[in-house]
Motif scaffolding. Structure first.
Motif, PDB file in Angstrom:
ATOM      1  N   VAL A   1      18.832 -13.957   9.132  1.00 39.31           N
ATOM      2  CA  VAL A   1      19.962 -13.809   8.618  1.00 39.31           C
ATOM      3  C   VAL A   1      20.008 -14.058   6.864  1.00 39.31           C
ATOM      4  O   VAL A   1      20.095 -13.060   6.024  1.00 39.31           O
ATOM      5  CB  VAL A   1      21.067 -14.431   9.109  1.00 39.31           C
ATOM      6  N   GLN A   2      19.107 -15.093   6.700  1.00 38.76           N
ATOM      7  CA  GLN A   2      19.241 -15.337   5.264  1.00 38.76           C
ATOM      8  C   GLN A   2      18.461 -14.775   4.548  1.00 38.76           C
ATOM      9  O   GLN A   2      18.085 -14.676   2.780  1.00 38.76           O
ATOM     10  CB  GLN A   2      18.906 -16.886   5.453  1.00 38.76           C
ATOM     11  N   LEU A   3      16.848 -13.822   5.235  1.00 39.16           N
ATOM     12  CA  LEU A   3      16.350 -13.624   4.373  1.00 39.16           C
ATOM     13  C   LEU A   3      15.642 -11.811   4.353  1.00 39.16           C
ATOM     14  O   LEU A   3      16.966 -11.586   5.712  1.00 39.16           O
ATOM     15  CB  LEU A   3      14.804 -13.872   4.520  1.00 39.16           C
ATOM     16  N   PRO A   4      15.319 -10.505   3.714  1.00 43.91           N
ATOM     17  CA  PRO A   4      15.492 -10.164   3.859  1.00 43.91           C
ATOM     18  C   PRO A   4      14.668  -9.362   4.732  1.00 43.91           C
ATOM     19  O   PRO A   4      13.536  -8.715   3.974  1.00 43.91           O
ATOM     20  CB  PRO A   4      15.377  -9.205   2.733  1.00 43.91           C
ATOM     21  N   VAL A   5      14.471  -9.627   6.084  1.00 49.34           N
ATOM     22  CA  VAL A   5      13.345  -9.740   6.755  1.00 49.34           C
ATOM     23  C   VAL A   5      13.088  -7.625   7.076  1.00 49.34           C
ATOM     24  O   VAL A   5      11.303  -7.536   7.285  1.00 49.34           O
ATOM     25  CB  VAL A   5      13.842  -9.767   8.241  1.00 49.34           C
TER      26      VAL A   5
ATOM     27  N   THR B   1       5.596  -8.612   2.822  1.00 54.39           N
ATOM     28  CA  THR B   1       5.892 -10.644   2.509  1.00 54.39           C
ATOM     29  C   THR B   1       5.859 -10.878   1.063  1.00 54.39           C
ATOM     30  O   THR B   1       5.085 -10.202   0.595  1.00 54.39           O
ATOM     31  CB  THR B   1       4.244 -11.088   3.538  1.00 54.39           C
ATOM     32  N   PRO B   2       6.047 -11.426   0.796  1.00 57.01           N
ATOM     33  CA  PRO B   2       6.121 -12.329  -0.600  1.00 57.01           C
ATOM     34  C   PRO B   2       5.227 -12.941  -0.527  1.00 57.01           C
ATOM     35  O   PRO B   2       4.625 -14.431  -0.217  1.00 57.01           O
ATOM     36  CB  PRO B   2       7.506 -12.924  -0.540  1.00 57.01           C
ATOM     37  N   PRO B   3       4.418 -13.942  -1.797  1.00 56.35           N
ATOM     38  CA  PRO B   3       4.499 -14.621  -2.966  1.00 56.35           C
ATOM     39  C   PRO B   3       4.877 -15.645  -2.298  1.00 56.35           C
ATOM     40  O   PRO B   3       5.679 -16.040  -1.677  1.00 56.35           O
ATOM     41  CB  PRO B   3       3.854 -14.422  -4.096  1.00 56.35           C
TER      42      PRO B   3
ATOM     43  N   SER C   1       8.333 -17.620  -3.598  1.00 57.34           N
ATOM     44  CA  SER C   1       9.596 -16.136  -3.551  1.00 57.34           C
ATOM     45  C   SER C   1      10.310 -15.781  -2.458  1.00 57.34           C
ATOM     46  O   SER C   1       9.617 -15.577  -1.749  1.00 57.34           O
ATOM     47  CB  SER C   1       8.776 -15.198  -5.050  1.00 57.34           C
ATOM     48  N   VAL C   2      11.611 -14.803  -3.002  1.00 60.50           N
ATOM     49  CA  VAL C   2      11.719 -14.188  -2.168  1.00 60.50           C
ATOM     50  C   VAL C   2      11.365 -13.336  -1.552  1.00 60.50           C
ATOM     51  O   VAL C   2      10.589 -12.076  -1.877  1.00 60.50           O
ATOM     52  CB  VAL C   2      13.262 -14.189  -1.982  1.00 60.50           C
ATOM     53  N   GLY C   3      10.707 -12.468  -0.104  1.00 60.32           N
ATOM     54  CA  GLY C   3      10.481 -11.717   0.977  1.00 60.32           C
ATOM     55  C   GLY C   3      11.383 -11.307   2.256  1.00 60.32           C
ATOM     56  O   GLY C   3      11.989 -12.245   2.789  1.00 60.32           O
ATOM     57  N   GLY C   4       9.948  -9.809   2.777  1.00 60.57           N
ATOM     58  CA  GLY C   4      10.085 -10.081   4.091  1.00 60.57           C
ATOM     59  C   GLY C   4       9.559  -9.895   4.464  1.00 60.57           C
ATOM     60  O   GLY C   4       8.223 -10.082   4.851  1.00 60.57           O
ATOM     61  N   LEU C   5       9.884  -9.112   5.787  1.00 57.89           N
ATOM     62  CA  LEU C   5       8.717  -8.682   7.295  1.00 57.89           C
ATOM     63  C   LEU C   5       8.758  -7.348   7.372  1.00 57.89           C
ATOM     64  O   LEU C   5       7.960  -6.953   7.710  1.00 57.89           O
ATOM     65  CB  LEU C   5       8.169  -9.449   8.183  1.00 57.89           C
ATOM     66  N   ARG C   6       8.709  -6.433   6.070  1.00 61.16           N
ATOM     67  CA  ARG C   6       8.194  -4.861   6.337  1.00 61.16           C
ATOM     68  C   ARG C   6       7.508  -4.176   6.425  1.00 61.16           C
ATOM     69  O   ARG C   6       6.976  -3.463   7.752  1.00 61.16           O
ATOM     70  CB  ARG C   6       8.781  -3.995   5.429  1.00 61.16           C
TER      71      ARG C   6
ATOM     72  N   HIS D   1       7.678 -20.338   6.292  1.00 62.49           N
ATOM     73  CA  HIS D   1       8.328 -21.376   7.198  1.00 62.49           C
ATOM     74  C   HIS D   1       9.223 -20.415   8.274  1.00 62.49           C
ATOM     75  O   HIS D   1       9.197 -19.672   9.499  1.00 62.49           O
ATOM     76  CB  HIS D   1       8.143 -22.992   6.949  1.00 62.49           C
ATOM     77  N   ALA D   2      10.383 -20.078   7.149  1.00 65.11           N
ATOM     78  CA  ALA D   2      11.713 -19.127   7.777  1.00 65.11           C
ATOM     79  C   ALA D   2      11.191 -17.613   8.132  1.00 65.11           C
ATOM     80  O   ALA D   2      11.357 -17.430   9.275  1.00 65.11           O
ATOM     81  CB  ALA D   2      12.649 -19.644   7.017  1.00 65.11           C
ATOM     82  N   LEU D   3      10.538 -17.192   7.745  1.00 62.06           N
ATOM     83  CA  LEU D   3      10.060 -15.663   7.538  1.00 62.06           C
ATOM     84  C   LEU D   3       8.318 -15.891   9.158  1.00 62.06           C
ATOM     85  O   LEU D   3       8.827 -15.142   9.788  1.00 62.06           O
ATOM     86  CB  LEU D   3       8.917 -15.264   6.533  1.00 62.06           C
ATOM     87  N   ALA D   4       8.185 -17.035   9.573  1.00 63.23           N
ATOM     88  CA  ALA D   4       6.992 -17.105  10.074  1.00 63.23           C
ATOM     89  C   ALA D   4       7.812 -17.037  11.433  1.00 63.23           C
ATOM     90  O   ALA D   4       7.685 -16.454  12.712  1.00 63.23           O
ATOM     91  CB  ALA D   4       6.461 -18.292  10.344  1.00 63.23           C
ATOM     92  N   TRP D   5       8.607 -18.231  11.470  1.00 62.16           N
ATOM     93  CA  TRP D   5      10.077 -18.600  12.410  1.00 62.16           C
ATOM     94  C   TRP D   5      10.575 -16.929  12.948  1.00 62.16           C
ATOM     95  O   TRP D   5      11.181 -16.305  14.181  1.00 62.16           O
ATOM     96  CB  TRP D   5      10.893 -19.261  12.238  1.00 62.16           C
ATOM     97  N   ALA D   6      10.744 -16.321  11.933  1.00 62.80           N
ATOM     98  CA  ALA D   6      12.004 -14.676  11.860  1.00 62.80           C
ATOM     99  C   ALA D   6      10.547 -13.793  12.908  1.00 62.80           C
ATOM    100  O   ALA D   6      11.206 -12.899  13.801  1.00 62.80           O
ATOM    101  CB  ALA D   6      12.473 -14.370  10.684  1.00 62.80           C
ATOM    102  N   ALA D   7       9.346 -13.829  12.527  1.00 60.42           N
ATOM    103  CA  ALA D   7       8.296 -13.247  13.121  1.00 60.42           C
ATOM    104  C   ALA D   7       8.240 -13.428  14.577  1.00 60.42           C
ATOM    105  O   ALA D   7       8.069 -12.956  15.707  1.00 60.42           O
ATOM    106  CB  ALA D   7       7.061 -12.598  11.679  1.00 60.42           C
TER     107      ALA D   7
END
Length: 304
Positions: free
Chosen positions: A70-74, A79-81, A84-89, A273-279
């Motif tokens: 919800v919070q990130l443009p997954v 994947t960001p540096p 910085s903001v990023g996603g998992l496209r 960490h948030a992107l890891a949970w989303a993945a």
């Protein structure tokens, strides 16, 4: 003339049948009843213990992963540096490409091998050796398969998506071989005999009769193999590695969700960490959907 003893034995009244109360042992019954309750209690406790941790893991994964989605443009950013903001496209696209490539390479080989073992081997030495090697490959750790592909394709060359796809295909093959052989062995021989009685050649009997009769089980086996390779990490560490940028070139290192989870979860950055949970939530959801679909297809193939 019969003797008196024989006459008395014939005329003697038959012994009365022992009634239930006479044969009933209250202490033995109580002992068995308490043993049954004790065993049932242990079984229920083990089930509750396992379900507690399972639901706890799934609940935590859903809460943390849903917040990241919800919070990130997954689905719209790569994947960001760090910080910085990023996603998992790029990782999502790479995982889909690797998983489908491994499935398309391994599934046909597994299906044909399973058909041979069930329909054509007939106790031959080649069939026995193939079945034995398939059992070894089925129990081999995935990291060993990744190391084998590394020595075969990556060492002296470079990491690539095709190496990762081939490693995943080697995981798919034994699973599909085992399920294909088992499903075809469940087809009654009377169906084969009926086809032979009508003058059907064996190749046509296999393709038009037995495979059609077991198509639900064969599809289930392929889906379960696909679900298994969806979250494999160890083989991709030695083969496809990872890529921070969006790429569909399978001859180069390619991003994927399992390695992204491994890399981001070990980092000190909160957004990673948030992107890891989303993945992790995406992979778990895809595996859950595939298993439910396999159950549904397998259930439809059961006779009513």
């Amino acid at each position: 003339m019969p003797s008196n003893n024989a006459t008395n034995a014939i005329n003697a009244p038959l012994p009365a049948k022992t009634n239930f109360e006479g044969r009933y042992n209250q202490s033995l019954y109580n002992k068995r009843r308490w043993a049954n309750k004790l065993g049932l209690g242990f079984a229920m406790s083990a089930m509750v213990f396992g379900l507690f941790w399972l639901f706890w893991i799934l609940f935590t994964l859903f809460i943390e992963g849903f917040q990241g989605i919800v919070q990130l443009p997954v689905f719209t950013a790569d994947t960001p540096p760090p910080m910085s903001v990023g996603g998992l496209r790029n990782a999502i696209v790479g995982s889909v490409m690797l998983a489908f490539s491994g499935l398309f390479i391994g599934a046909p080989i597994g299906l044909m091998t399973g058909i041979y073992l069930s329909e054509f081997s007939q106790g031959s030495m080649l069939g026995k050796v193939t079945r034995f090697l398939n059992d070894i490959l089925l129990s081999a750790p995935s990291i060993v398969i990744g190391l084998f592909i590394y020595a075969l394709m990556v060492k002296g060359e470079s990491f690539s998506g095709w190496a990762g796809a081939l490693a995943l295909a080697l995981i798919v093959i034994p699973v599909v071989v085992r399920t294909t052989e088992n499903m075809l062995n469940l087809v009654p021989n009377s169906i084969r005999e009926a086809a032979y009685a009508l003058g059907t050649p064996k190749w046509k009997m296999v393709t038009q009769v037995t495979i059609k009769a077991a198509k639900a089980g064969l599809t289930t086996g392929v889906l379960l193999a696909f679900a298994r390779i969806t979250g494999e990490t160890a083989p991709l560490l030695f083969t496809a590695l990872n890529n921070q940028y969006f790429s569909t070139d399978m001859s180069q290192p390619i991003a994927n969700l399992p390695n992204t989870i491994y890399q981001f979860a070990m980092s000190p950055y909160d957004n990673w960490h948030a992107l890891a949970w989303a993945a992790a939530l995406l992979i778990t959801s895809s595996v859950l959907v595939l298993n439910i679909l396999a159950r549904f297809i397998g259930g439809r193939g059961q006779p009513k």
